[in-house]
Design an enzyme around this catalytic site. Structure first.
Site, PDB file in Angstrom:
ATOM      1  N   CYS A 112       0.810  -1.223   0.000  1.00 27.63           N
ATOM      2  CA  CYS A 112       0.000   0.000   0.000  1.00 27.63           C
ATOM      3  C   CYS A 112       0.840   1.268   0.000  1.00 27.63           C
ATOM      4  CB  CYS A 112      -0.934   0.007   1.205  1.00 27.63           C
ATOM      5  SG  CYS A 112      -2.029  -1.407   1.207  1.00 27.63           S
ATOM      6  N   HIS A 246      -2.907   7.014   2.365  1.00 28.40           N
ATOM      7  CA  HIS A 246      -3.411   5.742   1.837  1.00 28.40           C
ATOM      8  C   HIS A 246      -4.790   5.490   2.455  1.00 28.40           C
ATOM      9  CE1 HIS A 246      -4.097   1.674   0.945  1.00 28.40           C
ATOM     10  NE2 HIS A 246      -3.847   1.244   2.174  1.00 28.40           N
ATOM     11  N   ASN A 276     -10.223   0.080  -0.013  1.00 33.05           N
ATOM     12  CA  ASN A 276      -8.755   0.081   0.027  1.00 33.05           C
ATOM     13  C   ASN A 276      -8.210  -0.477  -1.290  1.00 33.05           C
ATOM     14  OD1 ASN A 276      -6.051  -0.455   0.458  1.00 33.05           O
ATOM     15  ND2 ASN A 276      -6.328  -1.391   2.467  1.00 33.05           N
TER      16      ASN A 276
HETATM   17  O1  UT7 Z   1      -3.833  -1.206   3.746  1.00 28.17           O
HETATM   18  C1  UT7 Z   1      -3.481  -1.445   5.091  1.00 28.17           C
HETATM   19  C2  UT7 Z   1      -4.161  -2.645   5.570  1.00 28.17           C
HETATM   20  N1  UT7 Z   1      -5.344  -2.645   6.327  1.00 28.17           N
HETATM   21  C3  UT7 Z   1      -5.733  -1.805   7.300  1.00 28.17           C
HETATM   22  O2  UT7 Z   1      -5.246  -0.765   7.542  1.00 28.17           O
HETATM   23  C4  UT7 Z   1      -6.874  -2.283   8.164  1.00 28.17           C
HETATM   24  C5  UT7 Z   1      -6.653  -1.997   9.621  1.00 28.17           C
HETATM   25  N2  UT7 Z   1      -7.658  -2.587  10.496  1.00 28.17           N
HETATM   26  C6  UT7 Z   1      -8.958  -2.281  10.458  1.00 28.17           C
HETATM   27  O3  UT7 Z   1      -9.353  -1.457   9.678  1.00 28.17           O
HETATM   28  C7  UT7 Z   1      -9.913  -2.960  11.435  1.00 28.17           C
HETATM   29  O4  UT7 Z   1      -9.157  -3.720  12.370  1.00 28.17           O
HETATM   30  C8  UT7 Z   1     -10.938  -3.858  10.701  1.00 28.17           C
HETATM   31  C9  UT7 Z   1     -11.938  -2.986   9.973  1.00 28.17           C
HETATM   32  C10 UT7 Z   1     -10.241  -4.788   9.735  1.00 28.17           C
HETATM   33  C11 UT7 Z   1     -11.717  -4.723  11.718  1.00 28.17           C
HETATM   34  O5  UT7 Z   1     -12.334  -3.909  12.721  1.00 28.17           O
HETATM   35  P1  UT7 Z   1     -12.192  -4.311  14.263  1.00 28.17           P
HETATM   36  O6  UT7 Z   1     -13.014  -3.364  15.042  1.00 28.17           O
HETATM   37  O7  UT7 Z   1     -10.730  -4.363  14.568  1.00 28.17           O
HETATM   38  O8  UT7 Z   1     -12.879  -5.738  14.328  1.00 28.17           O
HETATM   39  P2  UT7 Z   1     -12.275  -7.151  14.789  1.00 28.17           P
HETATM   40  O9  UT7 Z   1     -11.373  -7.718  13.743  1.00 28.17           O
HETATM   41  O10 UT7 Z   1     -11.731  -7.064  16.180  1.00 28.17           O
HETATM   42  O11 UT7 Z   1     -13.591  -8.019  14.844  1.00 28.17           O
HETATM   43  C12 UT7 Z   1     -14.678  -7.699  15.723  1.00 28.17           C
HETATM   44  C13 UT7 Z   1     -15.821  -8.644  15.440  1.00 28.17           C
HETATM   45  C14 UT7 Z   1     -15.402 -10.102  15.416  1.00 28.17           C
HETATM   46  O12 UT7 Z   1     -16.452 -10.868  15.988  1.00 28.17           O
HETATM   47  P3  UT7 Z   1     -16.358 -11.396  17.505  1.00 28.17           P
HETATM   48  O13 UT7 Z   1     -15.137 -12.253  17.557  1.00 28.17           O
HETATM   49  O14 UT7 Z   1     -16.233 -10.156  18.346  1.00 28.17           O
HETATM   50  O15 UT7 Z   1     -17.637 -12.140  17.684  1.00 28.17           O
HETATM   51  C15 UT7 Z   1     -15.315 -10.427  13.958  1.00 28.17           C
HETATM   52  O16 UT7 Z   1     -15.542 -11.799  13.674  1.00 28.17           O
HETATM   53  O17 UT7 Z   1     -16.370  -8.366  14.150  1.00 28.17           O
HETATM   54  C16 UT7 Z   1     -16.441  -9.588  13.394  1.00 28.17           C
HETATM   55  N3  UT7 Z   1     -16.286  -9.272  11.981  1.00 28.17           N
HETATM   56  C17 UT7 Z   1     -17.310  -8.916  11.210  1.00 28.17           C
HETATM   57  N4  UT7 Z   1     -18.624  -8.775  11.456  1.00 28.17           N
HETATM   58  C18 UT7 Z   1     -19.418  -8.394  10.460  1.00 28.17           C
HETATM   59  C19 UT7 Z   1     -15.138  -9.230  11.242  1.00 28.17           C
HETATM   60  N5  UT7 Z   1     -15.429  -8.853   9.975  1.00 28.17           N
HETATM   61  C20 UT7 Z   1     -16.771  -8.652   9.940  1.00 28.17           C
HETATM   62  C21 UT7 Z   1     -17.660  -8.260   8.913  1.00 28.17           C
HETATM   63  N6  UT7 Z   1     -18.957  -8.144   9.218  1.00 28.17           N
HETATM   64  N7  UT7 Z   1     -17.243  -7.981   7.657  1.00 28.17           N
END
Ligand code: UT7
Length: 319
Positions: A112, A246, A276
Site C-alpha cells: 500500500c 493511503h 482500500n
Molecule cells: O492497507 C493497510 C491494511 N489494512 C488496514 O489498515 C486495516 C486496519 N484494520 C482495520 O481497519 C480494522 O481492524 C478492521 C476494519 C479490519 C476490523 O475492525 P475491528 O473493530 O478491529 O474488528 P475485529 O477484527 O476485532 O472483529 C470484531 C468482530 C469479530 O467478531 P467477535 O469475535 O467479536 O464475535 C469479527 O468476527 O467483528 C467480526 N467481523 C465482522 N462482522 C461483520 C469481522 N469482519 C466482519 C464483517 N462483518 N465484515
C-alpha cells in the site's frame, strides 16, 4: 533540478459491489462495514480483467491529456503487488501497449506504500541519471487476492489504478520536495499481521490480516513519518494544503488526525467510494480531490501510507 508532476489520471473498473450486495452473500452488514471502515462500495475487475489492464487505461489518459508522445518516456515504474502474472512484469505489458518502447520498465512491490516508494525511486532516477520523463503507474486488483468467503478481509478491498507523469524541470516552485521511506520486516515475521500466502501454498493465495495490529501500526507509523518529514524540511502542518493518505480505513484517518492534532478538513478521504485499493489509493484520491475542485495547481501536498511488510513512508510535493 526538480521532479514535477505534469499529468495525473485515474481509472476504476466499471463493476461496483456495494456493502448491501456483500451482506446478501456473507454474514456481514452495511452498518458493520461502514461504521468500522467508512467503506460504502468498491469497484472490482470483471472476469479476464487484470491489474495491467487498469494501468494501461490510466497510463493512456495521463499521457494523452497533455498530448505527450509516449516515445519520449525514458522509464515506466509500475507499483503493484497484484500483478497479472509472476512474469513478464505489468510494466513490460503497459510499456508495450502504450507504445513507449524507448522506456525501460520495471515493477516495484511496496504494497500500500507503493505510490510513495515509486515517487522516491522516480525522483532519484531524475536527479541522479539522465532520465527526464517517467510514468509512475499504480495498479492493483486486490479483489483477485482475497477470499470472498472471508468477511474479515474481502469487505475491505477494491481495485483501481492511477498514473502520474513525472518530468525533470528547472521550475523550483513545483515538484517533489522530499520523500521518506521506512521498512520493518520483523513486524511481518513475528506477527504475520498482513500477508498474502501466494504460490508457497501452491495456489494463488489469499490475503490475511490481524486488523487491530495493522490499525495501531498504521496510526503510529504514518504519524511519525509525517512529523519527521515535516521537521526535516523545516515545515509544519500549516504549510500543507492537503494531506492525502493511503485509504485503508476512515477510522484510522480520523484517529490519526485526532491523536496527532492533524486537521481532518485538510485530508482527502475516498474510502466511501473506492475502499482500500492498495498503492492505487493515493493517485485515485489525488484525482478525486482535483475533480471536486479542492486540489489546485500550486498546492502543497503531504502524502503518507503504510502497508504489508511493514513498509511505510511520506512525501511532500507542490503540484
Ligand atoms: O492497507 C493497510 C491494511 N489494512 C488496514 O489498515 C486495516 C486496519 N484494520 C482495520 O481497519 C480494522 O481492524 C478492521 C476494519 C479490519 C476490523 O475492525 P475491528 O473493530 O478491529 O474488528 P475485529 O477484527 O476485532 O472483529 C470484531 C468482530 C469479530 O467478531 P467477535 O469475535 O467479536 O464475535 C469479527 O468476527 O467483528 C467480526 N467481523 C465482522 N462482522 C461483520 C469481522 N469482519 C466482519 C464483517 N462483518 N465484515
Amino acid at each position: 533540478m526538480k521532479t514535477v508532476i505534469s499529468s495525473i489520471a485515474a481509472h476504476l473498473p466499471s463493476k461496483i459491489v456495494t456493502n448491501q450486495e456483500l451482506s446478501e452473500a456473507l454474514d456481514t452488514s452495511h452498518d458493520w462495514i461502514y461504521s468500522r471502515t467508512g467503506i460504502e462500495k468498491r469497484h472490482i475487475v470483471s472476469d479476464g480483467e487484470f491489474a495491467s489492464d487498469l494501468g494501461i487505461i490510466a497510463a493512456r489518459k495521463a499521457i494523452e491529456q497533455i498530448n505527450f508522445n509516449p516515445m519520449d518516456l525514458d522509464a515506466i515504474v509500475v507499483s503493484t503487488t497484484t500483478a497479472d502474472r509472476r512474469f513478464p512484469s505489468c510494466s513490460a505489458r503497459i510499456q508495450g501497449e502504450i507504445r513507449a518502447t524507448n522506456a525501460f520498465a520495471f515493477d516495484l512491490g511496496a504494497a500500500c506504500a507503493g505510490c510513495i516508494y515509486g515517487l522516491a525511486v522516480a525522483d532519484s532516477l531524475i536527479k541522479g541519471s539522465n532520465v527526464n520523463n517517467i510514468l509512475l503507474v499504480c495498479c492493483e486488483t486486490l479483489s483477485l487476492f482475497v477470499d470472498w468467503t472471508d468477511r474479515a478481509t474481502c469487505v475491505l478491498f477494491g481495485d483501481g489504478a492511477g498514473a502520474l507523469l513525472l518530468q525533470a524541470s528547472e521550475d523550483d516552485q513545483r515538484g517533489i520536495i522530499a520523500t521518506k521511506l521506512y521498512t520493518d520486516g520483523t513486524k511481518e515475521k513475528h506477527d504475520s499481521i498482513l500477508s498474502h500466502n501466494g504460490p508457497q501454498n501452491n495456489h494463488r493465495g489469499y490475503t490475511t490480516m490481524l486488523g487491530r495490529a495493522v490499525f495501531k501500526y498504521a496510526i503510529e507509523d504514518m504519524a511519525l513519518s509525517m512529523l519527521e518529514i515535516l521537521l526535516e524540511n523545516d515545515m509544519t502542518i500549516d504549510d500543507i494544503d492537503w494531506i492525502i493518505p493511503h485509504q485503508a480505513n476512515r477510522r484510522i484517518l480520523e484517529s490519526l488526525c485526532k491523536m496527532k492534532n492533524f486537521p481532518l478538513d485538510k485530508m482527502i478521504i475516498t474510502t466511501h467510494e473506492h475502499a482500500n485499493t492498495s498503492s492505487a489509493s493515493i493517485p485515485l484520491a489525488m484525482q478525486y480531490g482535483i475533480d471536486d475542485n479542492r486540489i489546485k495547481r500550486g498546492d502543497t501536498i503531504l502524502l503518507t501510507a503504510l502497508g504489508a511488510g511493514l513498509v511505510w513512508g511520506s512525501a511532500i510535493l507542490r503540484l
